[in-house]
Structures are given as C-alpha cells and as structure tokens.
Design a protein around this motif. Structure first.
Motif, PDB file in Angstrom:
ATOM      1  N   VAL A  78      -7.161  -0.890  60.360  1.00  0.00           N
ATOM      2  CA  VAL A  78      -5.730  -1.172  60.246  1.00  0.00           C
ATOM      3  C   VAL A  78      -5.400  -1.710  58.855  1.00  0.00           C
ATOM      4  CG1 VAL A  78      -3.860  -2.645  61.088  1.00  0.00           C
ATOM      5  CG2 VAL A  78      -5.390  -1.516  62.715  1.00  0.00           C
ATOM      6  N   ALA A  79      -6.271  -2.531  58.295  1.00  0.00           N
ATOM      7  CA  ALA A  79      -6.044  -3.055  56.945  1.00  0.00           C
ATOM      8  C   ALA A  79      -5.942  -1.915  55.934  1.00  0.00           C
ATOM      9  CB  ALA A  79      -7.169  -4.015  56.556  1.00  0.00           C
ATOM     10  N   PHE A  80      -6.768  -0.899  56.106  1.00  0.00           N
ATOM     11  CA  PHE A  80      -6.707   0.244  55.185  1.00  0.00           C
ATOM     12  C   PHE A  80      -5.524   1.160  55.496  1.00  0.00           C
ATOM     13  CE2 PHE A  80     -10.950  -1.158  54.117  1.00  0.00           C
ATOM     14  CZ  PHE A  80     -11.001  -0.907  52.759  1.00  0.00           C
ATOM     15  N   ASP A  81      -5.012   1.116  56.724  1.00  0.00           N
ATOM     16  CA  ASP A  81      -3.735   1.791  57.006  1.00  0.00           C
ATOM     17  C   ASP A  81      -2.643   1.252  56.088  1.00  0.00           C
ATOM     18  OD1 ASP A  81      -4.841   3.286  59.010  1.00  0.00           O
ATOM     19  OD2 ASP A  81      -3.837   2.261  60.656  1.00  0.00           O
ATOM     20  N   LEU A  82      -2.624  -0.072  55.936  1.00  0.00           N
ATOM     21  CA  LEU A  82      -1.617  -0.706  55.088  1.00  0.00           C
ATOM     22  C   LEU A  82      -1.811  -0.318  53.624  1.00  0.00           C
ATOM     23  CD1 LEU A  82      -1.576  -4.264  56.729  1.00  0.00           C
ATOM     24  CD2 LEU A  82       0.008  -2.375  57.116  1.00  0.00           C
ATOM     25  N   LEU A  83      -3.071  -0.226  53.184  1.00  0.00           N
ATOM     26  CA  LEU A  83      -3.334   0.213  51.811  1.00  0.00           C
ATOM     27  C   LEU A  83      -2.906   1.669  51.627  1.00  0.00           C
ATOM     28  CD1 LEU A  83      -4.544  -0.552  49.058  1.00  0.00           C
ATOM     29  CD2 LEU A  83      -6.763   0.285  49.898  1.00  0.00           C
ATOM     30  N   GLY A 143      -5.949   2.165  65.467  1.00  0.00           N
ATOM     31  CA  GLY A 143      -5.701   1.234  66.560  1.00  0.00           C
ATOM     32  C   GLY A 143      -6.395   1.581  67.856  1.00  0.00           C
ATOM     33  N   MET A 144      -6.488   2.865  68.183  1.00  0.00           N
ATOM     34  CA  MET A 144      -7.111   3.277  69.440  1.00  0.00           C
ATOM     35  C   MET A 144      -8.544   3.752  69.242  1.00  0.00           C
ATOM     36  SD  MET A 144      -5.723   6.034  72.268  1.00  0.00           S
ATOM     37  CE  MET A 144      -4.454   4.900  72.835  1.00  0.00           C
ATOM     38  N   TRP A 145      -8.755   4.569  68.215  1.00  0.00           N
ATOM     39  CA  TRP A 145     -10.058   5.198  68.010  1.00  0.00           C
ATOM     40  C   TRP A 145     -11.027   4.294  67.253  1.00  0.00           C
ATOM     41  CZ3 TRP A 145      -9.662  11.085  66.748  1.00  0.00           C
ATOM     42  CH2 TRP A 145     -10.846  11.728  67.113  1.00  0.00           C
ATOM     43  N   GLY A 146     -10.485   3.472  66.349  1.00  0.00           N
ATOM     44  CA  GLY A 146     -11.345   2.614  65.536  1.00  0.00           C
ATOM     45  C   GLY A 146     -12.156   3.389  64.523  1.00  0.00           C
ATOM     46  N   GLN A 147     -11.599   4.511  64.047  1.00  0.00           N
ATOM     47  CA  GLN A 147     -12.310   5.339  63.074  1.00  0.00           C
ATOM     48  C   GLN A 147     -12.121   4.793  61.655  1.00  0.00           C
ATOM     49  OE1 GLN A 147     -14.415   7.727  63.129  1.00  0.00           O
ATOM     50  NE2 GLN A 147     -14.416   8.454  65.229  1.00  0.00           N
ATOM     51  N   ALA A 148     -12.899   5.340  60.727  1.00  0.00           N
ATOM     52  CA  ALA A 148     -12.888   4.857  59.341  1.00  0.00           C
ATOM     53  C   ALA A 148     -12.142   5.796  58.407  1.00  0.00           C
ATOM     54  CB  ALA A 148     -14.326   4.681  58.849  1.00  0.00           C
ATOM     55  N   ASP A 149     -11.364   6.725  58.947  1.00  0.00           N
ATOM     56  CA  ASP A 149     -10.706   7.703  58.090  1.00  0.00           C
ATOM     57  C   ASP A 149      -9.681   7.083  57.147  1.00  0.00           C
ATOM     58  OD1 ASP A 149     -11.776  10.400  59.121  1.00  0.00           O
ATOM     59  OD2 ASP A 149     -11.172   9.382  60.944  1.00  0.00           O
ATOM     60  N   SER A 150      -9.036   6.000  57.578  1.00  0.00           N
ATOM     61  CA  SER A 150      -8.057   5.367  56.697  1.00  0.00           C
ATOM     62  C   SER A 150      -8.722   4.772  55.466  1.00  0.00           C
ATOM     63  CB  SER A 150      -7.289   4.279  57.453  1.00  0.00           C
ATOM     64  OG  SER A 150      -8.158   3.242  57.878  1.00  0.00           O
ATOM     65  N   ILE A 151     -10.006   4.452  55.544  1.00  0.00           N
ATOM     66  CA  ILE A 151     -10.686   3.839  54.403  1.00  0.00           C
ATOM     67  C   ILE A 151     -10.850   4.848  53.277  1.00  0.00           C
ATOM     68  CG2 ILE A 151     -12.755   2.629  53.627  1.00  0.00           C
ATOM     69  CD1 ILE A 151     -13.222   1.721  56.483  1.00  0.00           C
ATOM     70  N   TYR A 152     -11.479   5.985  53.575  1.00  0.00           N
ATOM     71  CA  TYR A 152     -11.683   6.968  52.505  1.00  0.00           C
ATOM     72  C   TYR A 152     -10.361   7.567  52.053  1.00  0.00           C
ATOM     73  CZ  TYR A 152     -10.919  11.468  54.889  1.00  0.00           C
ATOM     74  OH  TYR A 152     -10.349  12.552  55.491  1.00  0.00           O
ATOM     75  N   ALA A 153      -9.411   7.720  52.990  1.00  0.00           N
ATOM     76  CA  ALA A 153      -8.115   8.302  52.635  1.00  0.00           C
ATOM     77  C   ALA A 153      -7.306   7.366  51.747  1.00  0.00           C
ATOM     78  CB  ALA A 153      -7.329   8.640  53.899  1.00  0.00           C
ATOM     79  N   ALA A 154      -7.353   6.066  52.023  1.00  0.00           N
ATOM     80  CA  ALA A 154      -6.629   5.106  51.191  1.00  0.00           C
ATOM     81  C   ALA A 154      -7.175   5.106  49.771  1.00  0.00           C
ATOM     82  CB  ALA A 154      -6.720   3.710  51.799  1.00  0.00           C
ATOM     83  N   PHE A 155      -8.501   5.111  49.645  1.00  0.00           N
ATOM     84  CA  PHE A 155      -9.102   5.163  48.308  1.00  0.00           C
ATOM     85  C   PHE A 155      -8.792   6.507  47.636  1.00  0.00           C
ATOM     86  CE2 PHE A 155     -12.302   1.872  49.860  1.00  0.00           C
ATOM     87  CZ  PHE A 155     -11.722   0.850  49.114  1.00  0.00           C
TER      88      PHE A 155
END
Length: 440
Positions: A100-105, A142-154
């Motif tokens: 979620v933190a990386f969603d915000l980024l 929020g539901m899946w807990g995946q890490a896609d927002s991390i690489y996508a944010a970067f």
C-alpha cells in the motif's frame, strides 16, 4: 478599495485551494481505508508462498536466513520481509502495508508525470486518484498482498526522470524496479529507443544492472551463493511453461492442444522481433521526441510486451494499467477508452485468482508441498516455483471468457500502437513536406 478587493480575491483563492487539497487528502484516506478493509483476506499466493517465506526467515535468524534458498523472488523484496520479522506487526498486515505504501508512491509519480503536461493541480491530482482507485491496483495490494506496486512505482519514477531529462536518477529508479521484479523489462524498449535517439547517454543503461548487483551485496555478506542470486530471474522464466497463466494475451486464441514447448520459443522470438522493429522505426525516424511521445512509447511497450510474450500471469499488465491512464491524460481524445479496456480485461482475470473455483487447484498447491529449504541452502522435495503438472495446465487452458478478455486487450494494444504511429507520422519531415502550410 482596490487593496481590499485584492485581499478578498486572495482569501477566496486560498479557500478554494484549501478545499481542493482537503478533497484530495480525503480521497487518499478513503483509498487507504478501502485497502485496509481487505487486509484480512489471505490469497493462495500468501498462504502457499509469502507466509512460508516470512516464517522461514523468522525462525532462521532474520536477515541471516537469506543465505538459504527458500523463495523464488529476488532478495530486495526478501529484505523487506526480513525487516518485518523484527517488528511487532502480523505478517499479513505488514506485507500489505508495504504494498500500500508503494501504491501511494505510484500515485505520486502519476501526479508528477501528468503535471508535466497540464498546468495547475486539478488534472494531475485526478490522474493520481484514478490510479489509486483502479480496481486492479487496490486489490493487488490490499487483498492480494502482491509486490507489483513496488516495481511499478520505481519504474514510473524512472519514466518521470526520463521526462525531466535527468538520466542518472532515471537509471537508478529503473535499477530499483528491476531489482524487485523482472517485469520491469517491459519498459526497457523505451530505454533503448531513448539511448538511440540520444535522449539519454548510453552509459546510463549500465546503472540498471549495476544497481541490481549492488542490492545483492547484503545477501552475499550473510552467505548467499552468488550463483543463486544471479540466476533468480532465469529460474523464474522457466518455472511456468504454460502459454498463458490466466493473462488476457494473444495465446488465449490458440487451442488448448497447442504444443507449448514449440510455440513458447517462437513467441519469444516474434516478440523480440516486433519490439526491435518498432524501436528501429523510431530510431530511423527524424521526428523530434516530446514528453507526449515518450509517455506514449512507455505505454505501448508496457501493454504490447506482455500481450505478445508467452507464460505471462494476469498481473503482468500492471504497468500497462497505470501507463494507459497517464497516456489518456496526455491524449484524451484518442486514448480515453484504452485504460477502461485494459482494466476490464485485467480485473476479470484477477478475480479468477483471488476467488478460484472450488474444484481448481490453487497456484501454490504443487506436488510435494511448499518446498521450504533445510539448513544448508538446499530445498526439500517440491519446488516452490513449481513445474506445471497436468492438473494445473488444464486450469490455464483457454476459455471463451478469456478469449473475450484477450479481444479487449488486443483492441487496447492496437489502439495504443496506432496512436503512437499517428503521433510520430504527424510530426515526420515527410508529412510536413506533403502539407507544408498545415498548422500543428
């Protein structure tokens, strides 16, 4: 009197600004609350993979556990999980908080990229909120807990710095993106084109693998074998031989009896040739690059590569979901409907994984169990990344529904590619010679 009038105008302007900021903050809080409301859901990926990784790290010395082979993700993500084991936070909650933190980024860089196109704060804020409220983005974290927002944010941060003509920060952000997920390569055609067009110096490309290697150093210091660290992504590419892992890609149009071993290398080769051809086309053109063209090339790469590559998962259009929203804000008349198509196709595929049918085998339920390692770095029988047993290959067989979703994604792909072609052709020297007095 004039001074009083100016003071009133300033007060009204400040009031309007405060209201807009308040609305944006409220929307962001609601987006976070919506994600927190989904925190109790345990996906099959969490149950069969991430939870086991967390427990293994927790019971084998925290960061010291990274010397063992127990996960098929690269170590930067495992660093974050290891850090969680030292905090008084439940594993499921902590893992989702990171995402979620990386969603915000991700939303922040969306705002910054759109702000390069539109003056004022209204449209950039709207774009950022749209990304934050995309069903796929919200459920992925929020539901899946995946890490896609991390690489996508970067990755999106890398695109932003490219647009700002700051190549070295861009290289660092792309390196961070690749360090977390191999899917960062979906944006690499953009880097290649920009290096060819001298938008960025070639040496900047070295920063990408350089940062990936640098982030391996902490794991090396605790005893992780360098060979395993360097082969993580190579192992991932061979873990799932099915032509489509519930992705709405071109392979949904093939019959279920298609020979994956024959078609897979052909698909990889064709994808490489198509991407190389498009890159060469841009390289040989004499069109001046603009921020709009760079955004359009990024969106084209993010949606086209996973559509053509075999063995893609349903989540691999994540970057496309975000970049097509941004591209639609750059060229709304031509692309307003594209993010809708991408979102419908992706989210419907998400639901098959988040809420699998009762008679389907969960993605992590492989013969031999989760395959956690024994001290010494060797896995027990049963690979966590697994092969593709017959029961599972049936689960990924093309269906009418997924062919419809693939049609929607194909329309999105063609629309983005055609818009990019028109945008480059519109500013080409040949087109100017044909219509020398046309206003542009």
């Amino acid at each position: 009197m004039s001074g009083t009038s100016e003071s009133v105008d300033i007060d009204e302007k400040q009031t309007r600004t405060s209201r807009r900021v308040g609305l944006v903050v409220t929307a962001v809080v609601l987006a976070v609350v919506a994600r927190v409301a989904m925190f109790d859901h345990e996906s099959t990926d969490y149950k069969f993979f991430v939870k086991g990784w967390y427990e293994f790290i927790s019971t084998h010395g925290g960061f010291g556990a990274l010397k063992y082979s127990f996960a098929d993700y690269n170590v930067p993500y495992l660093y974050l999980i290891a850090a969680l084991t030292y905090l008084p936070i439940p594993a499921l909650t902590g893992i989702k908080i990171i995402s979620v933190a990386f969603d915000l980024l991700l939303a922040y860089f969306t705002y910054r990229i759109v702000a390069l196109r539109h003056t004022g704060r209204r449209l950039p804020a709207l774009a950022a909120l749209m990304v934050l409220f995309l069903p796929t983005v919200a459920t992925n974290s929020g539901m899946w807990g995946q890490a896609d927002s991390i690489y996508a944010a970067f990755g999106l941060g890398g695109v932003y710095f490219l647009l700002r003509r700051r190549p070295w920060p861009a290289g660092v952000f792309f390196g961070l993106s690749l360090a977390f997920k191999l899917q960062a390569v979906f944006l690499f055609p953009l880097l290649l084109v920009l290096a060819w067009k001298r938008w960025i110096p070639w040496r900047v490309l070295l920063a990408v693998p350089g940062l990936v290697l640098l982030l391996d150093v902490p794991a090396l210091l605790v005893g992780a074998p360098i060979g395993r660290l360097l082969s993580v992504y190579a192992d991932q590419t061979s873990a799932y031989p099915a032509l489509s892992m519930l992705a709405p890609s071109i392979y949904q149009f093939l019959p279920a009896s298609a020979d994956a071993e024959v078609i897979r290398p052909i698909g990889i080769a064709v994808t490489g040739l198509v991407i190389l051809g498009l890159c060469l086309g841009v390289r040989l053109s004499r069109v001046r690059l603009t921020t709009a063209k760079v955004v359009l090339m990024g969106a084209t790469s993010a949606v086209l590569v996973p559509f053509l590559l075999p063995s893609m998962h349903e989540r691999y259009f994540y970057l496309a979901e975000v970049l097509t929203v941004i591209a639609a804000f750059y060229l709304p008349r031509r692309l307003w409907y594209v993010p809708v198509l991408v979102q419908v196709a992706s989210f419907r595929a998400y639901l098959h994984v988040l809420f699998p049918a009762a008679d389907s085998m969960p993605p992590g339920d492989l013969p031999g169990g989760p395959g956690l390692p024994v001290p010494g770095g060797h896995s027990e029988p049963g690979d966590m990344s697994g092969g593709m047993p017959g029961a599972m290959s049936d689960q990924y067989a093309p269906t009418l529904e997924f062919r419809v979703l693939a049609v929607l994604m194909a329309i999105a792909v063609v629309s983005v590619v055609w818009t990019a072609f028109r945008e480059f052709r519109r500013d080409s020297p040949l087109e100017h010679r044909k219509h020398p007095f046309t206003m542009r």
